[in-house]
Design a protein around this motif. Structure first.
Motif, PDB file in Angstrom:
ATOM      1  N   SER A  38      88.082  40.594 -75.723  1.00  0.00           N
ATOM      2  CA  SER A  38      87.311  41.079 -74.786  1.00  0.00           C
ATOM      3  C   SER A  38      86.076  41.119 -73.407  1.00  0.00           C
ATOM      4  CB  SER A  38      87.559  42.932 -74.594  1.00  0.00           C
ATOM      5  OG  SER A  38      86.509  43.097 -75.242  1.00  0.00           O
ATOM      6  N   ASP A  39      86.230  39.354 -75.295  1.00  0.00           N
ATOM      7  CA  ASP A  39      84.304  39.042 -75.594  1.00  0.00           C
ATOM      8  C   ASP A  39      85.051  37.921 -76.179  1.00  0.00           C
ATOM      9  OD1 ASP A  39      82.361  38.001 -75.579  1.00  0.00           O
ATOM     10  OD2 ASP A  39      81.070  39.830 -75.898  1.00  0.00           O
ATOM     11  N   PRO A  40      85.125  36.739 -75.998  1.00  0.00           N
ATOM     12  CA  PRO A  40      85.409  35.648 -76.810  1.00  0.00           C
ATOM     13  C   PRO A  40      84.151  34.666 -76.710  1.00  0.00           C
ATOM     14  CG  PRO A  40      86.443  34.811 -74.277  1.00  0.00           C
ATOM     15  CD  PRO A  40      86.014  36.407 -74.091  1.00  0.00           C
ATOM     16  N   ALA A  41      83.068  34.808 -76.787  1.00  0.00           N
ATOM     17  CA  ALA A  41      81.861  35.406 -76.528  1.00  0.00           C
ATOM     18  C   ALA A  41      81.088  35.553 -77.584  1.00  0.00           C
ATOM     19  CB  ALA A  41      80.843  34.601 -75.604  1.00  0.00           C
ATOM     20  N   SER A  42      81.989  36.681 -78.459  1.00  0.00           N
ATOM     21  CA  SER A  42      81.259  37.005 -79.685  1.00  0.00           C
ATOM     22  C   SER A  42      82.519  37.364 -80.686  1.00  0.00           C
ATOM     23  CB  SER A  42      80.918  38.774 -78.893  1.00  0.00           C
ATOM     24  OG  SER A  42      80.258  39.305 -80.299  1.00  0.00           O
ATOM     25  N   THR A  43      81.869  37.352 -81.728  1.00  0.00           N
ATOM     26  CA  THR A  43      83.356  37.689 -82.895  1.00  0.00           C
ATOM     27  C   THR A  43      82.113  38.364 -83.826  1.00  0.00           C
ATOM     28  OG1 THR A  43      81.198  36.580 -84.302  1.00  0.00           O
ATOM     29  CG2 THR A  43      84.005  35.636 -83.638  1.00  0.00           C
ATOM     30  N   ASN A  44      81.358  39.359 -83.197  1.00  0.00           N
ATOM     31  CA  ASN A  44      80.937  40.631 -83.378  1.00  0.00           C
ATOM     32  C   ASN A  44      81.987  42.570 -83.324  1.00  0.00           C
ATOM     33  OD1 ASN A  44      78.158  40.140 -84.650  1.00  0.00           O
ATOM     34  ND2 ASN A  44      77.914  39.654 -82.001  1.00  0.00           N
ATOM     35  N   TYR A  45      81.616  42.535 -84.371  1.00  0.00           N
ATOM     36  CA  TYR A  45      82.628  44.607 -83.897  1.00  0.00           C
ATOM     37  C   TYR A  45      81.321  45.399 -83.933  1.00  0.00           C
ATOM     38  CZ  TYR A  45      85.015  48.335 -85.259  1.00  0.00           C
ATOM     39  OH  TYR A  45      85.434  50.388 -84.968  1.00  0.00           O
ATOM     40  N   SER A  46      81.291  46.290 -83.240  1.00  0.00           N
ATOM     41  CA  SER A  46      80.419  47.539 -83.663  1.00  0.00           C
ATOM     42  C   SER A  46      80.860  48.835 -83.805  1.00  0.00           C
ATOM     43  CB  SER A  46      79.239  47.560 -81.836  1.00  0.00           C
ATOM     44  OG  SER A  46      79.456  46.568 -81.794  1.00  0.00           O
ATOM     45  N   PHE A  47      80.174  49.111 -85.083  1.00  0.00           N
ATOM     46  CA  PHE A  47      80.730  50.552 -85.845  1.00  0.00           C
ATOM     47  C   PHE A  47      80.792  51.444 -84.234  1.00  0.00           C
ATOM     48  CE2 PHE A  47      79.041  48.176 -89.566  1.00  0.00           C
ATOM     49  CZ  PHE A  47      80.066  47.777 -90.199  1.00  0.00           C
ATOM     50  N   GLN A  48      81.359  52.354 -85.069  1.00  0.00           N
ATOM     51  CA  GLN A  48      82.253  53.381 -83.919  1.00  0.00           C
ATOM     52  C   GLN A  48      83.062  54.501 -84.329  1.00  0.00           C
ATOM     53  OE1 GLN A  48      83.241  52.565 -80.092  1.00  0.00           O
ATOM     54  NE2 GLN A  48      83.932  50.518 -80.827  1.00  0.00           N
ATOM     55  N   GLY A  49      82.671  55.661 -84.930  1.00  0.00           N
ATOM     56  CA  GLY A  49      83.379  56.652 -85.227  1.00  0.00           C
ATOM     57  C   GLY A  49      84.519  55.904 -86.116  1.00  0.00           C
ATOM     58  N   PHE A  50      84.442  55.744 -87.407  1.00  0.00           N
ATOM     59  CA  PHE A  50      84.819  55.197 -89.019  1.00  0.00           C
ATOM     60  C   PHE A  50      86.194  54.454 -88.021  1.00  0.00           C
ATOM     61  CE2 PHE A  50      83.052  59.334 -90.263  1.00  0.00           C
ATOM     62  CZ  PHE A  50      81.301  58.312 -90.460  1.00  0.00           C
ATOM     63  N   GLN A  51      86.369  52.850 -86.881  1.00  0.00           N
ATOM     64  CA  GLN A  51      87.446  53.294 -86.643  1.00  0.00           C
ATOM     65  C   GLN A  51      87.591  51.688 -87.333  1.00  0.00           C
ATOM     66  OE1 GLN A  51      87.157  52.320 -82.213  1.00  0.00           O
ATOM     67  NE2 GLN A  51      86.996  54.162 -81.531  1.00  0.00           N
TER      68      GLN A  51
END
Length: 414
Positions: free
Chosen positions: A130-143
């Motif tokens: 959903s965001d080719p301009a980013s390789t970040n992953y935001s931590f959420q809910g132990f996913q």
């Protein structure tokens, strides 16, 4: 008594056979380092194997493993970044902890040919990037963290001067990109590119980039595919501690009267709105000057870039952008207490580049923005460093919407 002796002899033989088998396995794994002969001689000296057995093993040691040279020469690279980020707008504040993991492999299966691929974290929407301009992953809910193919390409090298690349190529294999004015460096484009690098003597060298990049796959309904042409010749010059790199680029986004190019399924922000009303014919002069060790070990780098969309068929104004800045400190961060600091400013008018293609952290990647950024790097070890970044941007035209953020990064290279 005879029965006891036979059991003893059998045990001895079994022990020797097991030792020989273990030796073969061990020196097979060590044969690349050339240590197999030492191990065999040691086993013979201790009486575990006979001299005849030792000679036989030495004859066979060169044949135990037959691994193709290109597999032995596979290169691996990886980096991990942990980030604490705070974003502010006029009405809200958002705080996130984020992760970026990237790793890649490169091999040379045949002479002058390179095959490479890399994987990276990212953000999903409906199972797609959903965001080719980013390789970040935001931590959420132990996913669990999603992983995408970040790049995958073949490269053919001609005499060490010309390199032809095809596939999902790395960002820097398409163009020299100082600080993400037109393209966010996390966007690895799809297509075919050519890189040229040739020494001219007396400190001068020529480099050039060219390519055809495509933005959509199977559009259907007979629609034309938006694509991009890239052409960027440049010069490198070095004398003593001074080096200069300059280029004049041209990038043409063929989007007029075509279906708006959407870089990511499920995210309508990418290249939306006016993208199908005009082409983007962008000229892009850029220069970077480095002066090393002007104050002890510390140096200075100044850089600048200007862009203009030459296609005025729809929009007569708002077609310029620019970048300028300075870095002071160590040229590279490679050990404890290495440091540098960068101060830069940039602006992007509304119609100079396709929306949300540029640096995603500056005004969320949107055009019609002007501002500045400060970043500082500090080395912890040979492979680890921390970075502190602050960006502050606001709209050029219309309401003075402001977007600021601060990032604290811990970076590690494997």
């Amino acid at each position: 008594m005879e029965r006891k002796m036979s059991k003893t002899k059998f045990a001895v033989k079994f022990q020797k056979a097991a030792a020989v088998f273990a030796a073969v396995l061990v020196f097979a794994g060590m044969s690349f380092a050339g240590d197999s002969d030492k191990l065999i001689n040691m086993l013979a000296d201790k009486g575990i194997i006979t001299s005849d057995e030792a000679q036989q093993l030495q004859k066979e040691s060169g044949k135990t493993l037959s691994i193709p040279e290109w597999i032995q020469n596979i290169k691996f690279n990886a980096d991990l970044r942990l980030r604490h980020q705070a974003d502010w707008t006029g009405t809200s504040t958002r705080v996130r902890e984020r992760l970026r993991l990237r790793f890649g492999f490169e091999a040379n299966p045949v002479e002058n040919m390179t095959a490479a691929f890399g994987l990276a974290t990212g953000k999903t929407s409906g199972g797609a990037d959903s965001d080719p301009a980013s390789t970040n992953y935001s931590f959420q809910g132990f996913q669990k963290v999603p992983i995408f193919v970040d790049y995958a390409y073949l490269r053919y090298n001609i005499a060490g001067i010309v390199k032809i690349n095809a596939g999902k190529v790395k960002n820097d294999m398409a163009f020299w990109n100082i600080r993400q004015l037109i393209w966010d460096t996390d966007i690895n484009p799809d297509g075919v590119t050519v890189n040229v690098d040739r020494s001219l003597g007396k400190g001068f060298a020529f480099f050039g980039n060219a390519g055809w990049l495509f933005m959509n796959g199977d559009i259907g309904n007979g629609a034309e595919q938006p694509d991009v042409y890239v052409f960027q010749p440049g010069i490198n010059y070095k004398t003593g501690n001074i080096s200069v790199k300059a280029a004049m680029g041209y990038q043409q986004f063929n989007t007029k009267n075509r279906i708006p190019a959407v870089l990511a399924p499920g995210n309508a922000n990418y290249l939306q709105g006016h993208t199908n009303l005009t082409n983007f014919q962008i000229i892009d002069p850029a220069v970077e000057v480095k002066a090393k060790e002007i104050i002890g070990r510390y140096g200075v780098t100044v850089f600048g870039e200007y862009i203009k969309n030459l296609d005025d068929s729809v929009y007569k104004t708002d077609r310029e952008g620019g970048l300028y800045g300075i870095t002071f400190g160590d040229d590279k961060i490679g050990k404890l207490a290495d440091w540098n600091i960068t101060l830069a400013g940039r602006y992007l008018m509304n119609c100079v580049i396709p929306a949300y293609l540029g640096y995603s952290d500056a005004y969320n990647g949107a055009p019609n923005a002007r501002g500045y950024e400060i970043s500082a790097n500090f080395g912890l070890t040979k492979k680890a460093a921390v970075t502190l970044t602050y960006l502050d941007y606001k709209a050029i035209n219309g309401p003075e919407d402001r977007a600021s953020l601060m990032q604290f990064d811990l970076n590690y290279k494997f």
